[in-house]
Design a protein around this motif. Sequence first.
Motif, PDB file in Angstrom:
ATOM      1  N   ARG A  82       0.814  -1.221   0.000  1.00 45.08           N
ATOM      2  CA  ARG A  82       0.000   0.000   0.000  1.00 45.08           C
ATOM      3  C   ARG A  82       0.845   1.269   0.000  1.00 45.08           C
ATOM      4  O   ARG A  82       0.525   2.249   0.679  1.00 45.08           O
ATOM      5  N   HIS A  83       1.914   1.263  -0.784  1.00 48.07           N
ATOM      6  CA  HIS A  83       2.758   2.445  -0.896  1.00 48.07           C
ATOM      7  C   HIS A  83       2.515   3.224  -2.179  1.00 48.07           C
ATOM      8  O   HIS A  83       3.119   4.265  -2.383  1.00 48.07           O
ATOM      9  N   SER A  84       1.668   2.716  -3.069  1.00 43.95           N
ATOM     10  CA  SER A  84       1.179   3.591  -4.129  1.00 43.95           C
ATOM     11  C   SER A  84       0.289   4.624  -3.445  1.00 43.95           C
ATOM     12  O   SER A  84      -0.262   4.380  -2.373  1.00 43.95           O
ATOM     13  N   VAL A  96     -11.135  -6.106  -0.537  1.00 42.06           N
ATOM     14  CA  VAL A  96      -9.714  -5.856  -0.774  1.00 42.06           C
ATOM     15  C   VAL A  96      -8.922  -7.115  -0.450  1.00 42.06           C
ATOM     16  O   VAL A  96      -8.993  -7.633   0.673  1.00 42.06           O
ATOM     17  N   LEU A  97      -8.184  -7.614  -1.414  1.00 41.77           N
ATOM     18  CA  LEU A  97      -7.321  -8.773  -1.209  1.00 41.77           C
ATOM     19  C   LEU A  97      -5.951  -8.299  -0.756  1.00 41.77           C
ATOM     20  O   LEU A  97      -5.243  -7.617  -1.493  1.00 41.77           O
ATOM     21  N   ASP A  98      -5.593  -8.647   0.471  1.00 39.07           N
ATOM     22  CA  ASP A  98      -4.264  -8.354   0.998  1.00 39.07           C
ATOM     23  C   ASP A  98      -3.368  -9.525   0.595  1.00 39.07           C
ATOM     24  O   ASP A  98      -3.483 -10.629   1.134  1.00 39.07           O
ATOM     25  N   MET A  99      -2.463  -9.273  -0.341  1.00 36.86           N
ATOM     26  CA  MET A  99      -1.687 -10.351  -0.944  1.00 36.86           C
ATOM     27  C   MET A  99      -0.459 -10.752  -0.148  1.00 36.86           C
ATOM     28  O   MET A  99       0.248 -11.703  -0.512  1.00 36.86           O
ATOM     29  N   ARG A 100      -0.176 -10.061   0.947  1.00 39.22           N
ATOM     30  CA  ARG A 100       1.090 -10.300   1.644  1.00 39.22           C
ATOM     31  C   ARG A 100       1.199 -11.680   2.285  1.00 39.22           C
ATOM     32  O   ARG A 100       2.301 -12.101   2.666  1.00 39.22           O
ATOM     33  N   GLY A 101       0.074 -12.393   2.395  1.00 40.11           N
ATOM     34  CA  GLY A 101       0.139 -13.766   2.903  1.00 40.11           C
ATOM     35  C   GLY A 101       0.506 -14.782   1.842  1.00 40.11           C
ATOM     36  O   GLY A 101       0.868 -15.921   2.154  1.00 40.11           O
ATOM     37  N   LEU A 102       0.431 -14.393   0.573  1.00 38.71           N
ATOM     38  CA  LEU A 102       0.810 -15.277  -0.537  1.00 38.71           C
ATOM     39  C   LEU A 102       2.261 -14.946  -0.877  1.00 38.71           C
ATOM     40  O   LEU A 102       2.564 -14.275  -1.863  1.00 38.71           O
ATOM     41  N   ASN A 103       3.200 -15.408  -0.051  1.00 41.05           N
ATOM     42  CA  ASN A 103       4.544 -14.839  -0.062  1.00 41.05           C
ATOM     43  C   ASN A 103       5.678 -15.862  -0.080  1.00 41.05           C
ATOM     44  O   ASN A 103       6.807 -15.545   0.301  1.00 41.05           O
ATOM     45  N   SER A 119       3.342 -13.742  -5.523  1.00 41.86           N
ATOM     46  CA  SER A 119       3.315 -12.303  -5.777  1.00 41.86           C
ATOM     47  C   SER A 119       3.277 -11.455  -4.519  1.00 41.86           C
ATOM     48  O   SER A 119       3.616 -10.269  -4.558  1.00 41.86           O
ATOM     49  N   GLY A 120       2.899 -12.024  -3.386  1.00 43.79           N
ATOM     50  CA  GLY A 120       2.868 -11.249  -2.158  1.00 43.79           C
ATOM     51  C   GLY A 120       4.192 -11.201  -1.423  1.00 43.79           C
ATOM     52  O   GLY A 120       4.305 -10.528  -0.386  1.00 43.79           O
ATOM     53  N   ALA A 121       5.203 -11.882  -1.954  1.00 37.17           N
ATOM     54  CA  ALA A 121       6.525 -11.848  -1.316  1.00 37.17           C
ATOM     55  C   ALA A 121       7.117 -10.453  -1.407  1.00 37.17           C
ATOM     56  O   ALA A 121       7.072  -9.811  -2.438  1.00 37.17           O
ATOM     57  N   ARG A 122       7.657  -9.991  -0.294  1.00 37.51           N
ATOM     58  CA  ARG A 122       8.335  -8.698  -0.280  1.00 37.51           C
ATOM     59  C   ARG A 122       9.799  -8.895  -0.664  1.00 37.51           C
ATOM     60  O   ARG A 122      10.370  -9.971  -0.499  1.00 37.51           O
ATOM     61  N   TRP A 123      10.402  -7.836  -1.172  1.00 35.67           N
ATOM     62  CA  TRP A 123      11.795  -7.930  -1.604  1.00 35.67           C
ATOM     63  C   TRP A 123      12.709  -8.272  -0.436  1.00 35.67           C
ATOM     64  O   TRP A 123      13.735  -8.940  -0.616  1.00 35.67           O
ATOM     65  N   LYS A 124      12.356  -7.865   0.762  1.00 36.33           N
ATOM     66  CA  LYS A 124      13.117  -8.233   1.948  1.00 36.33           C
ATOM     67  C   LYS A 124      13.162  -9.749   2.106  1.00 36.33           C
ATOM     68  O   LYS A 124      14.231 -10.333   2.363  1.00 36.33           O
ATOM     69  N   GLN A 141      12.534  -1.375  -6.095  1.00 36.09           N
ATOM     70  CA  GLN A 141      12.534  -0.007  -5.624  1.00 36.09           C
ATOM     71  C   GLN A 141      13.594   0.184  -4.544  1.00 36.09           C
ATOM     72  O   GLN A 141      14.241  -0.763  -4.113  1.00 36.09           O
ATOM     73  N   SER A 142      13.744   1.424  -4.088  1.00 35.74           N
ATOM     74  CA  SER A 142      14.750   1.691  -3.069  1.00 35.74           C
ATOM     75  C   SER A 142      14.454   0.973  -1.763  1.00 35.74           C
ATOM     76  O   SER A 142      15.362   0.608  -1.030  1.00 35.74           O
ATOM     77  N   SER A 143      13.172   0.790  -1.441  1.00 35.17           N
ATOM     78  CA  SER A 143      12.827   0.107  -0.201  1.00 35.17           C
ATOM     79  C   SER A 143      12.506  -1.356  -0.467  1.00 35.17           C
ATOM     80  O   SER A 143      11.970  -1.709  -1.508  1.00 35.17           O
ATOM     81  N   TYR A 144      12.811  -2.197   0.516  1.00 31.35           N
ATOM     82  CA  TYR A 144      12.580  -3.631   0.345  1.00 31.35           C
ATOM     83  C   TYR A 144      11.241  -4.093   0.904  1.00 31.35           C
ATOM     84  O   TYR A 144      10.976  -5.279   1.012  1.00 31.35           O
ATOM     85  N   VAL A 145      10.339  -3.167   1.259  1.00 28.10           N
ATOM     86  CA  VAL A 145       9.064  -3.556   1.854  1.00 28.10           C
ATOM     87  C   VAL A 145       7.987  -3.834   0.814  1.00 28.10           C
ATOM     88  O   VAL A 145       6.922  -4.346   1.144  1.00 28.10           O
ATOM     89  N   PHE A 146       8.223  -3.505  -0.443  1.00 29.40           N
ATOM     90  CA  PHE A 146       7.199  -3.662  -1.466  1.00 29.40           C
ATOM     91  C   PHE A 146       7.075  -5.123  -1.881  1.00 29.40           C
ATOM     92  O   PHE A 146       8.034  -5.889  -1.837  1.00 29.40           O
ATOM     93  N   THR A 147       5.875  -5.494  -2.327  1.00 36.49           N
ATOM     94  CA  THR A 147       5.660  -6.852  -2.813  1.00 36.49           C
ATOM     95  C   THR A 147       6.023  -6.949  -4.293  1.00 36.49           C
ATOM     96  O   THR A 147       6.018  -5.951  -5.018  1.00 36.49           O
ATOM     97  N   VAL A 148       6.326  -8.162  -4.720  1.00 40.23           N
ATOM     98  CA  VAL A 148       6.640  -8.405  -6.126  1.00 40.23           C
ATOM     99  C   VAL A 148       5.462  -8.017  -7.015  1.00 40.23           C
ATOM    100  O   VAL A 148       5.621  -7.359  -8.053  1.00 40.23           O
TER     101      VAL A 148
END
Length: 489
Positions: A82-84, A96-103, A119-124, A141-148
Amino acid sequence: MRKPRARFWIAVGGLLLLYLGSFLFSYDRLWVRDDPRLMADVARLAPANVQEIREVHSVEEVAAALAEARANGWKVSISGSRHSQGGHTYIDNALVLDMRGLNRVLDIDVASQVIHVESGARWKEIQEAIAPHGLAVKVMQSSYVFTVGGTMSANAHGRDLDKTSVVEVVRSFRLMTADGQIHNVSREDNPDLFKLVIGGYGMFGVILDVYLDVTSDEVYEQRSTLMDYRDFPEHFANHVKGDPSVGMMLVRPSFARETFLRELVVTTWSATDRTLPDIHKLTGEEHVLRDKLIFGMSRRFRWERDLRWWLQQRLESGIDETRIVARNNAMRPPLAPLELLDYYSNEDTDIIQEYYIPIGNFVPFIDRFRDIILERDLNVISFTIRYVKANDETYLPYAPTEDCFAIIHMSNVGLSEAEQAATEAATQALVDAATDNDGTYYLTYQLYPTRAQLTDAYPNVEYVFEQKRKYDPTEMFMSMFYDKYGHSR
């Protein structure tokens, strides 16, 4: 007499600590009531009351959610971190589908340097999985918190000079469309969907998993150079792009009063044989309270930005120093800090805007960019410049024909109606400056630009909206972005 005086100074000291603490902790958060149906992105400019925020953990759960939405006539939005900042991940009454559990990281092919991730995996999480194999992310991106999935939906770009946009490292992915069907998508299979979904902001379906190119976790020498902005295009051509050893670049323009957008710190990472013990050990946040205090004060005091610019050159960039760093860590804290940006206020918020300018038009754009910011009195607190190669593999390309510099600025803006109107007008002036210089703006951020400005910057947008309605005839996948610019009424 001593006790009253002591109490006075204790009270003064306490008030001072409370005041300084306001730059470290968001006191306004203490009064926020948690509402599970109220959703907003990181900028908090347009919150919405949604049907439900549902975390999904499997393809089966995604399919069940879409089936339920079809049966009930619900709209569906897709969210990651949710950084857009333009309501791309939600709208009123949507599921709203929160994709961060599909990681999950599903497979790592070390020899081919390809990873298969949900797709919910974060770069971290990806860095933590691939670093033990000597691998590193190629584009993020510069931050590693975003999802693929979020990175793909925005076709985000990074610091790499070889592959600059994420579309360049996507081999294939699976997409679930509104009817519940799963499609294999690549440049060869369903190529139209490939160009629509990457950079398509969730309009076409749910990205389930993806095959991505990664690279070796090279060791670099990090060097930073201070220069005049007018010298940067030539310096880039001769000493950055013209030097095959340089793997990554990041530029920090000045936000200080005397050198505002006239002075740049150009940081490069060049391949080296030098090494250090534990060079590949992943790093984390450092000096968070110190940096958060300095950054927080710079939102309020222009004099403090002068100090922060001086400190940034010495502490962050290391002017006239050579630092040894592995590739993964060049894209992690402390070189890509995040916690210092955490901010919440009932009166204002931080927003980001971004413009893509052909290299030959960089200097005239910066001159107009500076004039508009100063004339409109935008409270700009940070700038970044990156390099983006021309690429037209998506239908909404931000650099379709010419190599560009991506110019990013962060501003602190008021939340009142009058302050938002002023920010919208200033942004529209900046968008005009970009398109007048044959450039574009990034669709990931606020919805300030007009429909005409969108069409001017992205001539294919009408085709994209037509295809959206072809693949999703009931317009089930919905967001504030699509509702404003593309929704058929």
